[in-house]
Motif scaffolding. Sequence first.
Motif, mmCIF file in Angstrom:
data_model
loop_
_atom_site.group_PDB
_atom_site.id
_atom_site.type_symbol
_atom_site.label_atom_id
_atom_site.label_comp_id
_atom_site.label_asym_id
_atom_site.label_seq_id
_atom_site.Cartn_x
_atom_site.Cartn_y
_atom_site.Cartn_z
ATOM 1 N N LEU A 1 0.823 -1.210 0.000
ATOM 2 C CA LEU A 1 0.000 0.000 0.000
ATOM 3 C C LEU A 1 0.857 1.260 0.000
ATOM 4 N N GLU B 1 1.081 4.114 -2.953
ATOM 5 C CA GLU B 1 0.883 5.530 -2.638
ATOM 6 C C GLU B 1 2.019 6.370 -3.215
ATOM 7 N N SER C 1 -2.821 4.776 -5.319
ATOM 8 C CA SER C 1 -3.615 4.311 -4.186
ATOM 9 C C SER C 1 -5.064 4.051 -4.573
ATOM 10 N N VAL D 1 -5.889 0.356 -6.278
ATOM 11 C CA VAL D 1 -5.460 -0.852 -5.566
ATOM 12 C C VAL D 1 -6.215 -2.102 -6.010
#
Length: 227
Positions: free
Chosen positions: A119, A123, A128, A131
Amino acid sequence: MITTKNLSLRYKDGTYGLEDVNLNIPPGEIVYITGQSGSGKTSFIKLLLGMERPSSGELFVLGNSMDKISERELRNLRQQIGPVFQDFKLLDGRTVNENVLVGMRFLPIKKEDMYERALKSLEKVGLSHKVHSTVENLSYGERQRVAIARSVARNPKLIIADEPTGNLDKKNSMIILELLKSFRGPETTVIITTHATHLIQDEKDCIHIQVDDGKMTLKEVPHGISS
Protein backbone atom coordinates in the motif's frame (compact mmCIF):
# COMPACT_ATOMS: atom_id res chain seq x y z
CA MET A 1 27.84 -1.58 -4.33
CA ILE A 2 29.00 -2.65 -7.82
CA THR A 3 32.63 -3.18 -8.83
CA THR A 4 34.05 -4.67 -12.00
CA LYS A 5 37.62 -5.46 -13.03
CA ASN A 6 38.38 -6.45 -16.61
CA LEU A 7 34.86 -7.88 -16.81
CA SER A 8 33.85 -9.66 -20.02
CA LEU A 9 30.81 -11.63 -21.10
CA ARG A 10 31.30 -13.81 -24.16
CA TYR A 11 28.39 -15.75 -25.61
CA LYS A 12 28.55 -19.27 -27.04
CA ASP A 13 28.64 -17.98 -30.61
CA GLY A 14 31.86 -16.11 -29.80
CA THR A 15 30.38 -12.61 -29.72
CA TYR A 16 30.98 -10.32 -26.75
CA GLY A 17 28.10 -8.84 -24.78
CA LEU A 18 30.64 -6.89 -22.72
CA GLU A 19 34.39 -6.64 -22.99
CA ASP A 20 37.04 -5.53 -20.49
CA VAL A 21 34.78 -3.38 -18.29
CA ASN A 22 36.19 -1.54 -15.27
CA LEU A 23 33.71 0.29 -13.04
CA ASN A 24 33.16 1.31 -9.43
CA ILE A 25 29.60 2.32 -8.51
CA PRO A 26 29.18 3.22 -4.81
CA PRO A 27 25.90 3.12 -2.89
CA GLY A 28 23.38 5.93 -3.17
CA GLU A 29 23.95 6.88 -6.81
CA ILE A 30 21.76 7.50 -9.83
CA VAL A 31 23.32 5.64 -12.75
CA TYR A 32 22.30 6.06 -16.37
CA ILE A 33 23.50 3.45 -18.83
CA THR A 34 23.00 4.61 -22.40
CA GLY A 35 23.58 3.00 -25.75
CA GLN A 36 21.78 1.70 -28.81
CA SER A 37 19.95 -1.63 -28.89
CA GLY A 38 22.47 -4.46 -28.88
CA SER A 39 25.26 -2.32 -27.44
CA GLY A 40 25.57 -4.31 -24.20
CA LYS A 41 23.13 -2.67 -21.77
CA THR A 42 21.01 -5.80 -21.36
CA SER A 43 24.11 -7.97 -21.00
CA PHE A 44 25.20 -5.87 -18.04
CA ILE A 45 21.77 -6.18 -16.41
CA LYS A 46 21.82 -9.96 -16.86
CA LEU A 47 25.20 -10.08 -15.12
CA LEU A 48 23.96 -7.94 -12.23
CA LEU A 49 20.95 -10.23 -11.74
CA GLY A 50 23.01 -13.42 -12.05
CA MET A 51 21.16 -14.45 -15.23
CA GLU A 52 24.58 -14.70 -16.87
CA ARG A 53 27.96 -15.37 -15.29
CA PRO A 54 31.14 -13.48 -16.23
CA SER A 55 33.29 -15.17 -18.88
CA SER A 56 36.37 -13.50 -17.44
CA GLY A 57 37.31 -10.74 -15.04
CA GLU A 58 35.53 -9.85 -11.80
CA LEU A 59 32.08 -8.55 -10.88
CA PHE A 60 30.99 -7.79 -7.32
CA VAL A 61 27.36 -6.88 -6.61
CA LEU A 62 26.48 -5.92 -3.01
CA GLY A 63 29.61 -7.73 -1.86
CA ASN A 64 28.93 -10.92 -3.85
CA SER A 65 31.43 -12.27 -6.36
CA MET A 66 29.19 -13.07 -9.33
CA ASP A 67 31.50 -15.67 -10.86
CA LYS A 68 31.65 -17.68 -7.63
CA ILE A 69 28.17 -17.04 -6.18
CA SER A 70 26.19 -20.09 -5.07
CA GLU A 71 22.50 -20.57 -5.86
CA ARG A 72 21.59 -19.84 -2.24
CA GLU A 73 23.67 -16.66 -2.22
CA LEU A 74 22.12 -15.63 -5.53
CA ARG A 75 18.60 -16.02 -4.13
CA ASN A 76 19.59 -13.84 -1.16
CA LEU A 77 21.14 -11.25 -3.47
CA ARG A 78 18.02 -11.05 -5.64
CA GLN A 79 15.97 -10.30 -2.54
CA GLN A 80 17.94 -7.04 -2.29
CA ILE A 81 17.34 -6.04 -5.91
CA GLY A 82 14.20 -4.43 -7.32
CA PRO A 83 14.04 -4.93 -11.10
CA VAL A 84 11.65 -3.00 -13.34
CA PHE A 85 11.50 -5.01 -16.55
CA GLN A 86 10.83 -3.44 -19.93
CA ASP A 87 7.74 -5.63 -20.45
CA PHE A 88 6.66 -5.13 -16.79
CA LYS A 89 5.89 -8.87 -16.26
CA LEU A 90 2.52 -8.14 -14.63
CA LEU A 91 -0.08 -10.86 -14.08
CA ASP A 92 -3.31 -10.17 -15.98
CA GLY A 93 -6.46 -11.10 -14.12
CA ARG A 94 -4.84 -9.99 -10.85
CA THR A 95 -5.38 -6.70 -9.10
CA VAL A 96 -2.82 -3.94 -8.77
CA ASN A 97 -2.26 -4.85 -5.13
CA GLU A 98 -1.88 -8.56 -5.90
CA ASN A 99 0.77 -7.80 -8.51
CA VAL A 100 2.77 -5.79 -6.00
CA LEU A 101 2.43 -8.52 -3.37
CA VAL A 102 3.72 -11.14 -5.83
CA GLY A 103 7.04 -9.31 -5.91
CA MET A 104 7.51 -9.93 -2.19
CA ARG A 105 6.43 -13.56 -2.01
CA PHE A 106 9.94 -14.90 -1.34
CA LEU A 107 11.03 -12.20 1.10
CA PRO A 108 11.43 -13.17 4.77
CA ILE A 109 8.74 -10.78 6.04
CA LYS A 110 5.35 -11.22 7.70
CA LYS A 111 2.18 -11.19 5.63
CA GLU A 112 0.82 -8.09 7.32
CA ASP A 113 4.09 -6.26 6.62
CA MET A 114 3.82 -7.25 2.96
CA TYR A 115 0.38 -5.65 2.73
CA GLU A 116 1.61 -2.49 4.43
CA ARG A 117 4.60 -2.23 2.08
CA ALA A 118 2.39 -2.80 -0.96
CA LEU A 119 0.00 0.00 0.00
CA LYS A 120 2.84 2.41 0.80
CA SER A 121 4.59 1.73 -2.50
CA LEU A 122 1.38 2.26 -4.46
CA GLU A 123 0.88 5.53 -2.64
CA LYS A 124 4.39 6.60 -3.63
CA VAL A 125 3.69 6.01 -7.33
CA GLY A 126 0.26 7.68 -7.18
CA LEU A 127 -1.89 4.57 -7.55
CA SER A 128 -3.61 4.31 -4.19
CA HIS A 129 -6.97 4.72 -5.94
CA LYS A 130 -6.26 1.75 -8.23
CA VAL A 131 -5.46 -0.85 -5.57
CA HIS A 132 -8.35 -3.14 -6.49
CA SER A 133 -8.28 -2.57 -10.26
CA THR A 134 -7.15 -5.43 -12.48
CA VAL A 135 -3.96 -4.54 -14.30
CA GLU A 136 -5.30 -5.21 -17.81
CA ASN A 137 -7.71 -2.30 -17.30
CA LEU A 138 -4.90 0.17 -16.66
CA SER A 139 -3.20 2.50 -19.11
CA TYR A 140 0.37 1.80 -20.22
CA GLY A 141 1.73 4.43 -17.83
CA GLU A 142 -0.28 3.04 -14.92
CA ARG A 143 0.98 -0.49 -15.61
CA GLN A 144 4.50 0.86 -15.55
CA ARG A 145 3.85 2.47 -12.17
CA VAL A 146 2.62 -0.87 -10.82
CA ALA A 147 5.90 -2.44 -11.95
CA ILE A 148 7.82 0.32 -10.17
CA ALA A 149 5.72 -0.08 -7.02
CA ARG A 150 6.39 -3.82 -7.04
CA SER A 151 10.11 -3.08 -7.21
CA VAL A 152 10.29 -0.50 -4.42
CA ALA A 153 7.99 -2.48 -2.10
CA ARG A 154 10.90 -4.88 -1.69
CA ASN A 155 12.95 -2.09 -0.02
CA PRO A 156 15.83 -2.94 -2.36
CA LYS A 157 19.40 -1.73 -2.13
CA LEU A 158 19.59 -1.76 -5.92
CA ILE A 159 16.80 -0.72 -8.31
CA ILE A 160 17.32 -1.61 -11.97
CA ALA A 161 14.95 -0.11 -14.56
CA ASP A 162 15.41 -1.40 -18.09
CA GLU A 163 14.39 1.16 -20.76
CA PRO A 164 11.58 2.66 -18.61
CA THR A 165 10.92 5.45 -21.15
CA GLY A 166 10.87 3.29 -24.28
CA ASN A 167 7.18 3.75 -25.16
CA LEU A 168 6.51 7.15 -23.61
CA ASP A 169 6.49 10.70 -24.95
CA LYS A 170 9.03 13.17 -23.57
CA LYS A 171 6.70 14.62 -20.90
CA ASN A 172 5.76 11.24 -19.43
CA SER A 173 9.32 9.97 -19.83
CA MET A 174 10.59 12.79 -17.60
CA ILE A 175 7.86 12.06 -15.04
CA ILE A 176 8.92 8.41 -14.85
CA LEU A 177 12.61 9.31 -14.58
CA GLU A 178 11.88 11.73 -11.73
CA LEU A 179 9.80 9.06 -10.00
CA LEU A 180 12.58 6.50 -10.23
CA LYS A 181 15.16 9.02 -9.01
CA SER A 182 13.00 9.72 -5.94
CA PHE A 183 13.77 6.24 -4.62
CA ARG A 184 17.48 6.90 -4.39
CA GLY A 185 18.77 6.73 -0.82
CA PRO A 186 22.04 6.60 1.11
CA GLU A 187 22.17 2.83 0.64
CA THR A 188 19.97 2.58 -2.46
CA THR A 189 21.41 2.91 -5.95
CA VAL A 190 19.11 3.36 -8.96
CA ILE A 191 20.31 2.12 -12.35
CA ILE A 192 18.37 3.20 -15.43
CA THR A 193 19.15 1.99 -18.94
CA THR A 194 18.00 4.06 -21.89
CA HIS A 195 18.85 4.75 -25.52
CA ALA A 196 17.24 8.22 -25.22
CA THR A 197 20.28 10.30 -24.27
CA HIS A 198 18.38 13.53 -24.93
CA LEU A 199 16.31 12.87 -21.82
CA ILE A 200 19.32 13.02 -19.49
CA GLN A 201 21.49 15.68 -21.15
CA ASP A 202 20.77 18.17 -18.36
CA GLU A 203 21.11 15.69 -15.49
CA LYS A 204 23.48 16.56 -12.66
CA ASP A 205 24.89 14.54 -9.77
CA CYS A 206 24.67 11.24 -11.61
CA ILE A 207 26.90 8.58 -13.09
CA HIS A 208 26.51 8.31 -16.87
CA ILE A 209 27.91 5.23 -18.56
CA GLN A 210 27.95 4.95 -22.34
CA VAL A 211 27.96 1.48 -23.92
CA ASP A 212 29.17 0.87 -27.48
CA ASP A 213 29.77 -2.63 -28.84
CA GLY A 214 30.28 -4.05 -25.37
CA LYS A 215 32.67 -1.31 -24.26
CA MET A 216 31.55 0.79 -21.28
CA THR A 217 32.83 4.35 -20.86
CA LEU A 218 32.21 6.74 -17.97
CA LYS A 219 30.76 9.94 -19.41
CA GLU A 220 29.71 11.75 -16.22
CA VAL A 221 30.72 11.14 -12.61
CA PRO A 222 29.58 13.08 -9.49
CA HIS A 223 32.27 15.17 -7.82
CA GLY A 224 34.24 13.13 -5.34
CA ILE A 225 33.47 9.75 -6.93
CA SER A 226 36.41 7.96 -8.53
CA SER A 227 36.06 5.87 -11.66
